[in-house]
Design an enzyme around this catalytic site. Structure first.
Site, PDB file in Angstrom:
ATOM      1  N   GLY A  58     126.474  37.179  64.807  1.00 52.92           N
ATOM      2  CA  GLY A  58     127.595  38.250  66.220  1.00 52.92           C
ATOM      3  C   GLY A  58     126.937  38.888  66.596  1.00 52.92           C
ATOM      4  N   THR A  59     126.244  38.245  68.078  1.00 56.60           N
ATOM      5  CA  THR A  59     125.183  39.042  68.979  1.00 56.60           C
ATOM      6  C   THR A  59     125.541  38.662  70.258  1.00 56.60           C
ATOM      7  OG1 THR A  59     123.213  39.692  69.903  1.00 56.60           O
ATOM      8  CG2 THR A  59     124.097  36.899  69.581  1.00 56.60           C
ATOM      9  N   THR A  60     125.016  39.179  71.480  1.00 59.57           N
ATOM     10  CA  THR A  60     124.828  39.085  72.634  1.00 59.57           C
ATOM     11  C   THR A  60     123.136  39.128  73.120  1.00 59.57           C
ATOM     12  OG1 THR A  60     127.495  39.753  72.705  1.00 59.57           O
ATOM     13  CG2 THR A  60     126.193  39.160  74.894  1.00 59.57           C
TER      14      THR A  60
END
Length: 276
Positions: A58-60
């Site tokens: 997960g990341t943004t």
């Protein structure tokens, strides 16, 4: 006496013990060596306490182009499924003084291949006696990922910088896809970042408005997406300064501090001014 001793040794050389490993007791004397080869070793079962982990990442990350250059904003959380592996990952890779890359997907893949990209850009400069364009740099990375497609790479990167033609922003993934655009967001929290960007993005923003928009989009993603969090970093890509540098690291803020501040500002706005 010597004859009996020699005969006993000859007998032992031709006789083997066969052991049932499942019962851990000898079954008897065997002279057939093939029986020993047929013994099946017991299989050790996995303990039930070991969970079947699905190590989703997960990341943004986001980037958008406007009249003042390009804004790059990222979070800093590295997750392996339900576990947070790190909260201080540097997801903006400073390839050189005018080129930046972002990380989304597998950290090792992104870091390794963007370091390779930095080396290839430097070699290109030495051969051609001039800076490589952002388009050419992104094409080099796309060619690398295309050659390794279906080999397990996990990459969703952005390549941004400033060259003779001005600011440029490209997105490159692990299948070799390469797209040029004005606005990208990559990662598990990108849907939340897009919600803010689509509502408030415009090309004629000031530098301060653009920086605040990028920071706020990442902040909303960290609030809604469990795979995003940690620190919010913002970079501004602009025209070269006196030192020849085309990007500036604007800020690095704890997302929880920003969230508390935003909540206080929202609460004060609802309450209105108080009488003394």
């Amino acid at each position: 006496m010597a004859l009996m001793m020699g005969s006993h040794n000859d007998l032992l050389d031709n006789v083997n013990f066969k052991v049932d490993l499942r019962q851990n007791q000898p079954r008897g004397l065997e002279t057939d060596e093939e029986n020993l080869a047929n013994i099946k070793l017991p299989v050790c079962p996995l303990p039930s306490s070991i969970p079947n982990l699905k190590l989703n990442k997960g990341t943004t990350t986001l980037g958008f182009q406007y009249k003042g250059g390009v804004i790059i904003a990222v979070d800093s959380r590295a997750s392996t499924g339900q576990y947070i592996a790190s909260g201080t990952v540097q997801k903006v890779l400073e390839i050189n003084e005018y080129l930046l890359g972002t990380m989304a997907g597998g950290a090792a893949d992104c870091q390794f291949w963007q370091r390779v990209l930095g080396r290839e850009c430097r070699l290109w400069e030495l051969r051609n006696k001039q800076r490589i364009s952002i388009a050419a740099a992104s094409k080099i990375l796309a060619n690398i990922t295309y050659s390794y497609r279906n080999h397990g790479l996990s990459m969703g990167t952005m390549v941004a910088g400033w060259d003779k033609s001005g600011p440029s922003l490209y997105m490159v993934d692990d299948k070799g896809t390469r797209m040029k655009g004005e606005l990208f967001s990559v990662g598990s929290g990108s849907i939340y970042a897009y919600g803010v960007l689509d509502a408030e993005y415009k090309n004629d923003m000031t530098d301060e408005e653009a920086i605040n928009l990028g920071r706020r989009a990442i902040l909303h993603a960290t609030h809604r997406d469990a795979g995003s969090g940690g620190y919010i970093q913002v970079y501004h890509i602009h025209a070269p300064n006196a030192k020849g540098e085309s990007w500036t690291k604007v800020s690095r803020d704890d997302c929880m501090d920003l969230m508390y501040k935003a909540w206080e500002d929202k609460t004060m706005a609802k309450c209105g001014p108080h009488d003394p």
